[in-house]
Write a protein that holds these residues in place. Sequence first.
Motif, PDB file in Angstrom:
ATOM      1  N   VAL A  57     -18.365 -25.220 -40.822  1.00  0.00           N
ATOM      2  CA  VAL A  57     -19.823 -25.144 -40.828  1.00  0.00           C
ATOM      3  C   VAL A  57     -20.021 -23.846 -40.789  1.00  0.00           C
ATOM      4  CG1 VAL A  57     -20.035 -25.097 -38.437  1.00  0.00           C
ATOM      5  CG2 VAL A  57     -21.837 -25.805 -39.794  1.00  0.00           C
ATOM      6  N   SER A  58     -21.159 -23.290 -41.632  1.00  0.00           N
ATOM      7  CA  SER A  58     -21.762 -22.223 -41.754  1.00  0.00           C
ATOM      8  C   SER A  58     -23.110 -22.324 -41.642  1.00  0.00           C
ATOM      9  CB  SER A  58     -21.360 -21.759 -43.342  1.00  0.00           C
ATOM     10  OG  SER A  58     -21.950 -22.312 -44.083  1.00  0.00           O
ATOM     11  N   ARG A  59     -23.880 -21.339 -41.509  1.00  0.00           N
ATOM     12  CA  ARG A  59     -25.596 -21.200 -41.467  1.00  0.00           C
ATOM     13  C   ARG A  59     -25.962 -21.893 -42.562  1.00  0.00           C
ATOM     14  NH1 ARG A  59     -24.295 -17.605 -37.766  1.00  0.00           N
ATOM     15  NH2 ARG A  59     -25.700 -17.059 -36.274  1.00  0.00           N
ATOM     16  N   SER A  60     -25.698 -21.749 -43.621  1.00  0.00           N
ATOM     17  CA  SER A  60     -26.139 -22.282 -44.907  1.00  0.00           C
ATOM     18  C   SER A  60     -26.027 -23.641 -45.029  1.00  0.00           C
ATOM     19  CB  SER A  60     -25.694 -21.265 -46.314  1.00  0.00           C
ATOM     20  OG  SER A  60     -24.420 -21.518 -46.441  1.00  0.00           O
ATOM     21  N   LEU A  61     -24.820 -24.053 -44.642  1.00  0.00           N
ATOM     22  CA  LEU A  61     -24.386 -25.486 -44.670  1.00  0.00           C
ATOM     23  C   LEU A  61     -25.114 -26.099 -43.623  1.00  0.00           C
ATOM     24  CD1 LEU A  61     -22.726 -27.848 -45.751  1.00  0.00           C
ATOM     25  CD2 LEU A  61     -20.771 -27.268 -44.166  1.00  0.00           C
ATOM     26  N   ARG A  62     -25.120 -25.692 -42.504  1.00  0.00           N
ATOM     27  CA  ARG A  62     -25.980 -26.077 -41.396  1.00  0.00           C
ATOM     28  C   ARG A  62     -27.405 -26.550 -41.971  1.00  0.00           C
ATOM     29  NH1 ARG A  62     -27.876 -22.351 -36.887  1.00  0.00           N
ATOM     30  NH2 ARG A  62     -28.989 -21.505 -38.750  1.00  0.00           N
ATOM     31  N   ASP A  63     -28.046 -25.403 -42.415  1.00  0.00           N
ATOM     32  CA  ASP A  63     -29.409 -25.609 -42.980  1.00  0.00           C
ATOM     33  C   ASP A  63     -29.618 -26.499 -43.925  1.00  0.00           C
ATOM     34  OD1 ASP A  63     -30.038 -23.426 -41.257  1.00  0.00           O
ATOM     35  OD2 ASP A  63     -29.974 -21.883 -42.775  1.00  0.00           O
ATOM     36  N   ASP A  64     -28.653 -26.674 -45.000  1.00  0.00           N
ATOM     37  CA  ASP A  64     -28.559 -27.746 -46.126  1.00  0.00           C
ATOM     38  C   ASP A  64     -28.500 -29.017 -45.508  1.00  0.00           C
ATOM     39  OD1 ASP A  64     -28.803 -25.695 -47.762  1.00  0.00           O
ATOM     40  OD2 ASP A  64     -26.951 -25.862 -48.640  1.00  0.00           O
ATOM     41  N   LEU A  65     -27.524 -29.082 -44.537  1.00  0.00           N
ATOM     42  CA  LEU A  65     -27.237 -30.420 -43.752  1.00  0.00           C
ATOM     43  C   LEU A  65     -28.471 -30.935 -43.197  1.00  0.00           C
ATOM     44  CD1 LEU A  65     -25.224 -32.804 -43.442  1.00  0.00           C
ATOM     45  CD2 LEU A  65     -24.306 -31.256 -41.380  1.00  0.00           C
ATOM     46  N   MET A  66     -29.022 -30.167 -42.270  1.00  0.00           N
ATOM     47  CA  MET A  66     -30.115 -30.497 -41.305  1.00  0.00           C
ATOM     48  C   MET A  66     -31.375 -30.727 -42.200  1.00  0.00           C
ATOM     49  SD  MET A  66     -28.839 -30.815 -38.411  1.00  0.00           S
ATOM     50  CE  MET A  66     -30.426 -31.206 -37.644  1.00  0.00           C
ATOM     51  N   ASP A  67     -31.673 -30.149 -43.255  1.00  0.00           N
ATOM     52  CA  ASP A  67     -32.763 -30.461 -44.212  1.00  0.00           C
ATOM     53  C   ASP A  67     -32.425 -31.782 -44.766  1.00  0.00           C
ATOM     54  OD1 ASP A  67     -33.723 -27.903 -43.854  1.00  0.00           O
ATOM     55  OD2 ASP A  67     -33.212 -27.073 -45.494  1.00  0.00           O
ATOM     56  N   LYS A  68     -31.234 -32.038 -45.283  1.00  0.00           N
ATOM     57  CA  LYS A  68     -31.111 -33.506 -45.902  1.00  0.00           C
ATOM     58  C   LYS A  68     -31.173 -34.392 -44.764  1.00  0.00           C
ATOM     59  CE  LYS A  68     -29.289 -36.066 -49.582  1.00  0.00           C
ATOM     60  NZ  LYS A  68     -29.390 -35.886 -50.707  1.00  0.00           N
ATOM     61  N   LEU A  69     -30.578 -34.380 -43.505  1.00  0.00           N
ATOM     62  CA  LEU A  69     -30.709 -35.257 -42.603  1.00  0.00           C
ATOM     63  C   LEU A  69     -32.030 -35.613 -42.172  1.00  0.00           C
ATOM     64  CD1 LEU A  69     -29.310 -36.910 -40.250  1.00  0.00           C
ATOM     65  CD2 LEU A  69     -29.231 -34.679 -38.756  1.00  0.00           C
ATOM     66  N   ILE A  70     -32.822 -34.609 -41.868  1.00  0.00           N
ATOM     67  CA  ILE A  70     -34.282 -34.914 -41.706  1.00  0.00           C
ATOM     68  C   ILE A  70     -34.802 -35.712 -42.643  1.00  0.00           C
ATOM     69  CG2 ILE A  70     -36.363 -33.682 -40.886  1.00  0.00           C
ATOM     70  CD1 ILE A  70     -34.735 -31.512 -39.533  1.00  0.00           C
ATOM     71  N   SER A  71     -35.004 -35.137 -43.878  1.00  0.00           N
ATOM     72  CA  SER A  71     -35.600 -35.451 -45.079  1.00  0.00           C
ATOM     73  C   SER A  71     -35.171 -36.887 -45.054  1.00  0.00           C
ATOM     74  CB  SER A  71     -35.216 -35.077 -46.231  1.00  0.00           C
ATOM     75  OG  SER A  71     -35.804 -35.563 -47.318  1.00  0.00           O
ATOM     76  N   VAL A  72     -34.056 -37.435 -45.068  1.00  0.00           N
ATOM     77  CA  VAL A  72     -33.706 -38.910 -45.154  1.00  0.00           C
ATOM     78  C   VAL A  72     -33.983 -39.675 -43.819  1.00  0.00           C
ATOM     79  CG1 VAL A  72     -31.742 -40.569 -45.216  1.00  0.00           C
ATOM     80  CG2 VAL A  72     -31.668 -38.341 -46.688  1.00  0.00           C
ATOM     81  N   ALA A  73     -34.049 -38.869 -42.714  1.00  0.00           N
ATOM     82  CA  ALA A  73     -34.389 -39.789 -41.725  1.00  0.00           C
ATOM     83  C   ALA A  73     -35.829 -39.947 -41.825  1.00  0.00           C
ATOM     84  CB  ALA A  73     -33.976 -38.976 -40.316  1.00  0.00           C
TER      85      ALA A  73
END
Length: 118
Positions: A57-73
């Motif tokens: 995990v890096s900050r950029s991966l965290r941001d990408d993952l959370m953006d995708k997670l929230i969008s899909v949710a």
Amino acid sequence: MRIIRTNLNLSEDVIFNLSIRKNQSLVGNLTVYKHPEDKKGGQVHIEIAPKWRNRWVSRSLRDDLMDKLISVAKGFGLKVLYSTAFTSVSPRLLEFAGFTEYNRKEPKTYYYLMIDGA
């Protein structure tokens, strides 16, 4: 790394699944299950492949993952995501991802994330 929505062969208690991949290698899966007590909530479980556990995990991966997670949710009408810290590093990872601790009777165990617009 890429984050891909993969909803193949999921059990009926799963809302959706995201796969984290680097090239052709599977880094991990993030799965959101139905919450038994909250129709607008989902339970988040993350599994990371052993070779990636201490370095994925890096900050950029965290941001990408959370953006995708929230969008899909949001697309599934979820308003809150819940998670449980199962390992000693889980609380740090959940807090890094923006989750907030609740249930002070069992510290560093239960977390939630309100989805924007809730």
